[in-house]
Design a protein around this motif. Structure first.
Motif, PDB file in Angstrom:
ATOM      1  N   SER A 122       0.843  -1.200   0.000  1.00 50.84           N
ATOM      2  CA  SER A 122       0.000   0.000   0.000  1.00 50.84           C
ATOM      3  C   SER A 122       0.881   1.253   0.000  1.00 50.84           C
ATOM      4  O   SER A 122       2.062   1.195   0.350  1.00 50.84           O
ATOM      5  CB  SER A 122      -0.928  -0.001   1.211  1.00 50.84           C
ATOM      6  N   ASP A 123       0.292   2.365  -0.385  1.00 43.91           N
ATOM      7  CA  ASP A 123       1.040   3.626  -0.465  1.00 43.91           C
ATOM      8  C   ASP A 123       1.611   4.058   0.880  1.00 43.91           C
ATOM      9  O   ASP A 123       2.688   4.645   0.938  1.00 43.91           O
ATOM     10  CB  ASP A 123       0.147   4.729  -1.036  1.00 43.91           C
ATOM     11  N   ASP A 124       0.898   3.761   1.959  1.00 43.74           N
ATOM     12  CA  ASP A 124       1.390   4.129   3.287  1.00 43.74           C
ATOM     13  C   ASP A 124       2.314   3.067   3.893  1.00 43.74           C
ATOM     14  O   ASP A 124       2.770   3.205   5.016  1.00 43.74           O
ATOM     15  CB  ASP A 124       0.229   4.420   4.234  1.00 43.74           C
ATOM     16  N   ARG A 125       2.581   2.000   3.157  1.00 48.33           N
ATOM     17  CA  ARG A 125       3.481   0.894   3.536  1.00 48.33           C
ATOM     18  C   ARG A 125       3.038   0.203   4.827  1.00 48.33           C
ATOM     19  O   ARG A 125       3.850  -0.258   5.607  1.00 48.33           O
ATOM     20  CB  ARG A 125       4.916   1.396   3.668  1.00 48.33           C
ATOM     21  N   LYS A 126       1.733   0.113   5.013  1.00 47.51           N
ATOM     22  CA  LYS A 126       1.177  -0.557   6.183  1.00 47.51           C
ATOM     23  C   LYS A 126       0.561  -1.915   5.838  1.00 47.51           C
ATOM     24  O   LYS A 126       0.274  -2.690   6.732  1.00 47.51           O
ATOM     25  CB  LYS A 126       0.102   0.316   6.849  1.00 47.51           C
ATOM     26  N   VAL A 127       0.343  -2.184   4.531  1.00 43.97           N
ATOM     27  CA  VAL A 127      -0.329  -3.408   4.109  1.00 43.97           C
ATOM     28  C   VAL A 127       0.413  -4.007   2.921  1.00 43.97           C
ATOM     29  O   VAL A 127       0.816  -3.300   2.000  1.00 43.97           O
ATOM     30  CB  VAL A 127      -1.797  -3.115   3.701  1.00 43.97           C
ATOM     31  N   LEU A 128       0.592  -5.334   2.966  1.00 46.44           N
ATOM     32  CA  LEU A 128       1.169  -6.088   1.855  1.00 46.44           C
ATOM     33  C   LEU A 128       0.067  -6.962   1.277  1.00 46.44           C
ATOM     34  O   LEU A 128      -0.610  -7.679   2.011  1.00 46.44           O
ATOM     35  CB  LEU A 128       2.328  -6.958   2.353  1.00 46.44           C
ATOM     36  N   TYR A 129      -0.117  -6.883  -0.019  1.00 41.84           N
ATOM     37  CA  TYR A 129      -1.119  -7.701  -0.690  1.00 41.84           C
ATOM     38  C   TYR A 129      -0.445  -8.966  -1.205  1.00 41.84           C
ATOM     39  O   TYR A 129       0.541  -8.899  -1.936  1.00 41.84           O
ATOM     40  CB  TYR A 129      -1.766  -6.927  -1.846  1.00 41.84           C
ATOM     41  N   VAL A 130      -0.989 -10.120  -0.796  1.00 45.71           N
ATOM     42  CA  VAL A 130      -0.399 -11.410  -1.123  1.00 45.71           C
ATOM     43  C   VAL A 130      -1.441 -12.282  -1.811  1.00 45.71           C
ATOM     44  O   VAL A 130      -2.569 -12.416  -1.322  1.00 45.71           O
ATOM     45  CB  VAL A 130       0.117 -12.128   0.154  1.00 45.71           C
ATOM     46  N   HIS A 131      -1.049 -12.873  -2.949  1.00 43.87           N
ATOM     47  CA  HIS A 131      -1.900 -13.866  -3.602  1.00 43.87           C
ATOM     48  C   HIS A 131      -1.444 -15.235  -3.117  1.00 43.87           C
ATOM     49  O   HIS A 131      -0.252 -15.536  -3.111  1.00 43.87           O
ATOM     50  CB  HIS A 131      -1.768 -13.784  -5.123  1.00 43.87           C
ATOM     51  N   ALA A 132      -2.401 -16.045  -2.700  1.00 47.98           N
ATOM     52  CA  ALA A 132      -2.083 -17.385  -2.221  1.00 47.98           C
ATOM     53  C   ALA A 132      -2.977 -18.406  -2.913  1.00 47.98           C
ATOM     54  O   ALA A 132      -4.141 -18.112  -3.215  1.00 47.98           O
ATOM     55  CB  ALA A 132      -2.254 -17.471  -0.716  1.00 47.98           C
ATOM     56  N   MET A 133      -2.428 -19.579  -3.161  1.00 52.27           N
ATOM     57  CA  MET A 133      -3.192 -20.637  -3.816  1.00 52.27           C
ATOM     58  C   MET A 133      -4.098 -21.384  -2.851  1.00 52.27           C
ATOM     59  O   MET A 133      -5.104 -21.946  -3.249  1.00 52.27           O
ATOM     60  CB  MET A 133      -2.242 -21.642  -4.488  1.00 52.27           C
ATOM     61  N   TYR A 134      -3.723 -21.402  -1.587  1.00 47.52           N
ATOM     62  CA  TYR A 134      -4.466 -22.186  -0.606  1.00 47.52           C
ATOM     63  C   TYR A 134      -4.871 -21.310   0.570  1.00 47.52           C
ATOM     64  O   TYR A 134      -4.091 -21.095   1.498  1.00 47.52           O
ATOM     65  CB  TYR A 134      -3.630 -23.364  -0.112  1.00 47.52           C
ATOM     66  N   ILE A 135      -6.092 -20.809   0.535  1.00 48.61           N
ATOM     67  CA  ILE A 135      -6.592 -19.991   1.641  1.00 48.61           C
ATOM     68  C   ILE A 135      -7.890 -20.620   2.129  1.00 48.61           C
ATOM     69  O   ILE A 135      -8.964 -20.352   1.620  1.00 48.61           O
ATOM     70  CB  ILE A 135      -6.852 -18.537   1.214  1.00 48.61           C
ATOM     71  N   SER A 136      -7.763 -21.482   3.113  1.00 48.31           N
ATOM     72  CA  SER A 136      -8.963 -22.041   3.724  1.00 48.31           C
ATOM     73  C   SER A 136      -9.437 -21.144   4.867  1.00 48.31           C
ATOM     74  O   SER A 136     -10.620 -21.023   5.123  1.00 48.31           O
ATOM     75  CB  SER A 136      -8.713 -23.464   4.218  1.00 48.31           C
ATOM     76  N   ASP A 137      -8.488 -20.502   5.546  1.00 45.77           N
ATOM     77  CA  ASP A 137      -8.806 -19.579   6.636  1.00 45.77           C
ATOM     78  C   ASP A 137      -7.914 -18.351   6.495  1.00 45.77           C
ATOM     79  O   ASP A 137      -6.688 -18.427   6.676  1.00 45.77           O
ATOM     80  CB  ASP A 137      -8.576 -20.262   7.982  1.00 45.77           C
ATOM     81  N   LYS A 138      -8.525 -17.221   6.164  1.00 47.02           N
ATOM     82  CA  LYS A 138      -7.778 -15.985   5.910  1.00 47.02           C
ATOM     83  C   LYS A 138      -7.003 -15.536   7.142  1.00 47.02           C
ATOM     84  O   LYS A 138      -5.837 -15.158   7.051  1.00 47.02           O
ATOM     85  CB  LYS A 138      -8.739 -14.900   5.453  1.00 47.02           C
ATOM     86  N   GLU A 139      -7.636 -15.590   8.306  1.00 48.99           N
ATOM     87  CA  GLU A 139      -6.982 -15.148   9.541  1.00 48.99           C
ATOM     88  C   GLU A 139      -5.785 -16.038   9.891  1.00 48.99           C
ATOM     89  O   GLU A 139      -4.757 -15.548  10.362  1.00 48.99           O
ATOM     90  CB  GLU A 139      -7.982 -15.110  10.693  1.00 48.99           C
ATOM     91  N   ALA A 140      -5.924 -17.331   9.663  1.00 45.10           N
ATOM     92  CA  ALA A 140      -4.807 -18.250   9.930  1.00 45.10           C
ATOM     93  C   ALA A 140      -3.654 -17.984   8.967  1.00 45.10           C
ATOM     94  O   ALA A 140      -2.479 -18.056   9.354  1.00 45.10           O
ATOM     95  CB  ALA A 140      -5.274 -19.694   9.810  1.00 45.10           C
TER      96      ALA A 140
END
Length: 158
Positions: A122-140
């Motif tokens: 993100s522009d404020d460098r607080k968030v990284l966007y990640v693509h994942a193939m296996y997301i059964s639980d986002k929080e985990a």
């Protein structure tokens, strides 16, 4: 810290030369032995940052190799079986990493692991966007990155 590392490497090479065995295991043993000798000799003098970072760095490398092997096996299993178990998605991972070096290293470590890809910061460098193939639980998934790669990386860099 630089002097202690160079001393450690020098003592390792002296150990290898004295023993006459140029096998990888002997280098590793020589490094560990010289690390212990330097620790005992310099105990109580100056900063002990080197003696805290080296074990954390070795632990981090072993952790990364474990995660790399685990991800490779998961992707390989999914490729060779007729059923796809993928649940792809893009996840926002909040960052504790602040500097460009910390964010870049974290993003590269995530990308090196099969099944995940760092997309953007993100522009404020607080968030990284990640693509994942296996997301059964986002929080985990977020917890795995935060308590795995990011926490260990920041322990070494800070």
């Amino acid at each position: 810290m630089k002097n202690r590392f160079l001393s450690n490497i020098l003592l390792t090479f002296i150990w290898v030369a004295i023993t006459g065995s140029f096998e990888f295991a002997n280098y590793v043993f020589g490094f560990i032995l010289s690390f212990i000798i330097l620790y005992v000799i310099t105990q109580g003098r100056g900063s002990a940052k080197y003696f805290k970072i080296v074990p954390k760095l070795i632990s981090f490398i072993l952790f990364f190799l474990y995660e790399l092997l685990k991800a490779n096996l998961q992707v390989a299993y999914d490729v060779i079986t007729p059923t796809f178990y993928m649940k792809p998605g893009i996840v926002r991972v909040p960052l504790d990493a602040e500097t460009n070096l910390e964010i870049t290293l974290l993003a590269n470590l995530i990308t090196l692991t099969p099944g995940t890809l760092s997309l953007d910061v993100s522009d404020d460098r607080k968030v990284l966007y990640v693509h994942a193939m296996y997301i059964s639980d986002k929080e985990a998934f977020i917890k795995d990155i935060k308590e795995g790669f990011e926490k260990r990386l920041l322990e070494i860099l800070r």
